[in-house]
Design an enzyme around this catalytic site. Structure first.
Site, PDB file in Angstrom:
ATOM      1  N   GLY A   1     -16.126  35.231 -16.402  1.00 45.62           N
ATOM      2  CA  GLY A   1     -17.311  35.422 -15.312  1.00 45.62           C
ATOM      3  C   GLY A   1     -18.319  34.297 -15.722  1.00 45.62           C
TER       4      GLY A   1
ATOM      5  N   GLU B   1     -31.042  27.295 -16.897  1.00 44.84           N
ATOM      6  CA  GLU B   1     -30.283  26.253 -16.589  1.00 44.84           C
ATOM      7  C   GLU B   1     -30.819  25.546 -15.698  1.00 44.84           C
ATOM      8  OE1 GLU B   1     -26.603  24.612 -17.245  1.00 44.84           O
ATOM      9  OE2 GLU B   1     -26.260  26.825 -17.306  1.00 44.84           O
TER      10      GLU B   1
ATOM     11  N   LYS C   1     -36.499  21.317  -8.603  1.00 40.20           N
ATOM     12  CA  LYS C   1     -36.297  20.387  -9.471  1.00 40.20           C
ATOM     13  C   LYS C   1     -35.991  19.082  -8.721  1.00 40.20           C
ATOM     14  CE  LYS C   1     -33.103  18.167 -13.146  1.00 40.20           C
ATOM     15  NZ  LYS C   1     -32.030  18.527 -13.936  1.00 40.20           N
TER      16      LYS C   1
END
Length: 496
Positions: free
Chosen positions: A14, A51, A80
């Site tokens: 996953g 992340e 970002k």
């Protein structure tokens, strides 16, 4: 595609790799053609840290029809606009790699040539002064730019575990079947050597036509079951460990990732809505795990929320990304290192390429070879970009001295030679990083070429200075009109 025959696609693992692959394949192949099964084990867990991503992720979400505000809200995300590099090259240096350029060409000449000409005349404005994305980011502002006339692109920071869960919902809604279980062994076809089925600890057997290995560094199918050799790049990329820890976020989230170099490597700071992600990347040859842990913990902006976790890695890639009837997606096929947030980028690129060369049940070797050639070329180009960050450093510490001493790949040597001689970026095919990205790193590290494009001399110096002054002023003025990053999140996508 064989009519009447459904093709069975089995995804093992996953996490972001497995669920990005499942969602994109389900969306783009259609239920009557493919049946997609994803096998994952709750007990294995995923690397789920904060992340950081690059703009290809926004494309991926758009392909899946994902509503951006909903996605950011549900993954504790922030926006970002690029990466700020602190203390790279020399201590005290700051430069920004933005998801944008330095303005439009003038008479077919890129603006950095005019900047180089001004610089030779004694002008000391940094190239970042001509980046609209940086003007917005450094003041902690953010808003998406006009899609018809984008002045920059954007990406996200998010919680990787929440993102995998979010995509799981998207994929299962598109018809992907999820099976809980841990793989124990693999059946290979006696004649072809292809993977026929995987066996799970709970007694379930999952057969398939095409297998996607999304098992991360373990590379259970591509690496272990099929013995695909690994091409080791650690002679060029010396960092081989990372340590990650979440912390309380002290203030408003920045619309950029921060990368700060230090004696033994560098550390990342990734702002999420509910916390900060922090990590230390280093070389075990030059730094102990204890030194890395101390440096990580003592540099947190807020109190730590968990014990640091250690990850060991080797930079490089499997010799084939697609071997027999198995395609490695994400870390199962390649890993560079955390710099420049390439992890999710390589996952998305891998799946989009697979869709471009999607096989019938009998795999045409031509598709596979083309996929492998492209994948290898793409990752070599990205590798060169990352090596450059280290190689150009003038820091005195042993790690950085070692980075300067390496024999760099010919492809990177060529780029640097052409740049130093002409001020041009020699882009090859399959490049992921275009001219502005290379300019950010080269000029940001003070690598100034010997000359610039001759056409930048056509106008009198005063005229160029005036034009560049106007451009800087316009950027400052436009950036002031952008709302704060926190305000934008509060208005559109605040997590509950």
């Amino acid at each position: 595609m064989n009519s009447g025959h459904q093709q069975d696609i089995v995804i093992l693992g996953g996490g972001a790799a497995g669920w990005i692959a499942a969602a994109l394949l389900a969306k783009k192949t259609g239920r009557h053609q493919t049946r997609i099964t994803l096998v994952e084990s709750e007990e294995i867990g995923i690397i789920g840290v904060g992340e950081a991503t690059v703009p290809v992720l926004a494309q991926c979400n758009a392909l899946l029809g994902i509503d951006e505000s909903d996605f950011v809200r549900r993954t504790q995300g922030t926006f970002k606009l690029g990466i700020e590099f602190c203390d790279w090259g020399v201590a005290g240096n700051r430069h920004f790699h933005a998801f944008s350029d330095y303005g439009h060409q003038v008479e077919g000449v890129a603006p950095h040539h005019y900047w180089l000409r001004l610089r030779q005349s004694g002008d000391d404005h940094p190239i970042d002064d001509y980046s609209f994305a940086y003007a917005v980011a450094k003041n902690n502002k953010f808003a998406p730019t006009d899609p018809q006339n984008p002045r920059y692109h954007h990406a996200y920071h998010f919680d990787a575990a929440l993102y995998a869960r979010y995509l799981r919902d998207v994929a299962t809604e598109l018809g992907v079947q999820r099976i809980e279980g841990k793989m124990t062994h693999v059946d290979l076809d006696g004649e072809t050597g292809d993977i026929a089925a995987i066996h799970l600890a709970n007694g379930v057997t999952v057969a398939g036509d095409l297998f996607l290995d999304c098992t991360g560094f373990a590379s259970e199918l591509l690496g272990k079951a099929l013995n695909t050799p690994f091409v080791d790049w650690s002679r060029w990329l010396l960092c081989d460990r990372a340590m990650a820890a979440p912390s309380k976020r002290p203030d408003e989230p920045t619309p950029f990732t921060r990368s700060t170099a230090h004696a033994g490597g560098w550390r990342w700071t990734i702002p999420l809505q509910h916390r900060s992600g922090n990590g230390m990347v280093y070389s075990s040859e030059f730094w102990s795990d204890d030194a890395a842990r101390d440096a990580l913990v003592s540099n947190l902006d807020g109190e730590p929320l968990a014990e640091p976790r250690l990850f060991r890695f080797t930079s490089g890639h499997r010799k084939q990304f697609w071997n027999r009837n198995c395609v490695g997606i994400g870390f199962a096929s390649s890993f560079l290192e955390p710099l420049e947030s390439t992890g999710l980028q390589l996952i998305v690129m891998g799946v989009l390429k697979l869709l471009r060369y999607f096989p019938e049940r009998t795999i045409d070797p031509v598709l596979r070879d083309e996929y492998n050639q492209l994948s290898t070329r793409e990752i070599e180009r990205i590798r060169d970009f990352i090596i450059a960050h280290y190689y150009l450093s003038r820091r005195p510490e042993p790690l950085w001295a070692a980075c300067r001493d390496i024999e760099i790949p010919d492809s990177l040597r060529h780029k640097l030679d052409v740049w130093n001689a002409t001020g041009q970026i020699a882009l090859g095919d399959s490049e992921s990083y275009m001219e502005p990205s290379w300019l950010a790193i080269l000029l940001g590290n003070g690598v100034i070429p010997a000359r610039y494009n001759i056409s930048a001399d056509l106008y009198p110096l005063d005229q160029i200075r005036k034009g560049m002054d106007l451009r800087r002023e316009e950027i400052i003025r436009s950036a002031q009109a952008v709302p704060s990053h926190q305000d934008f999140i509060n208005r559109h996508c605040k997590a509950p």
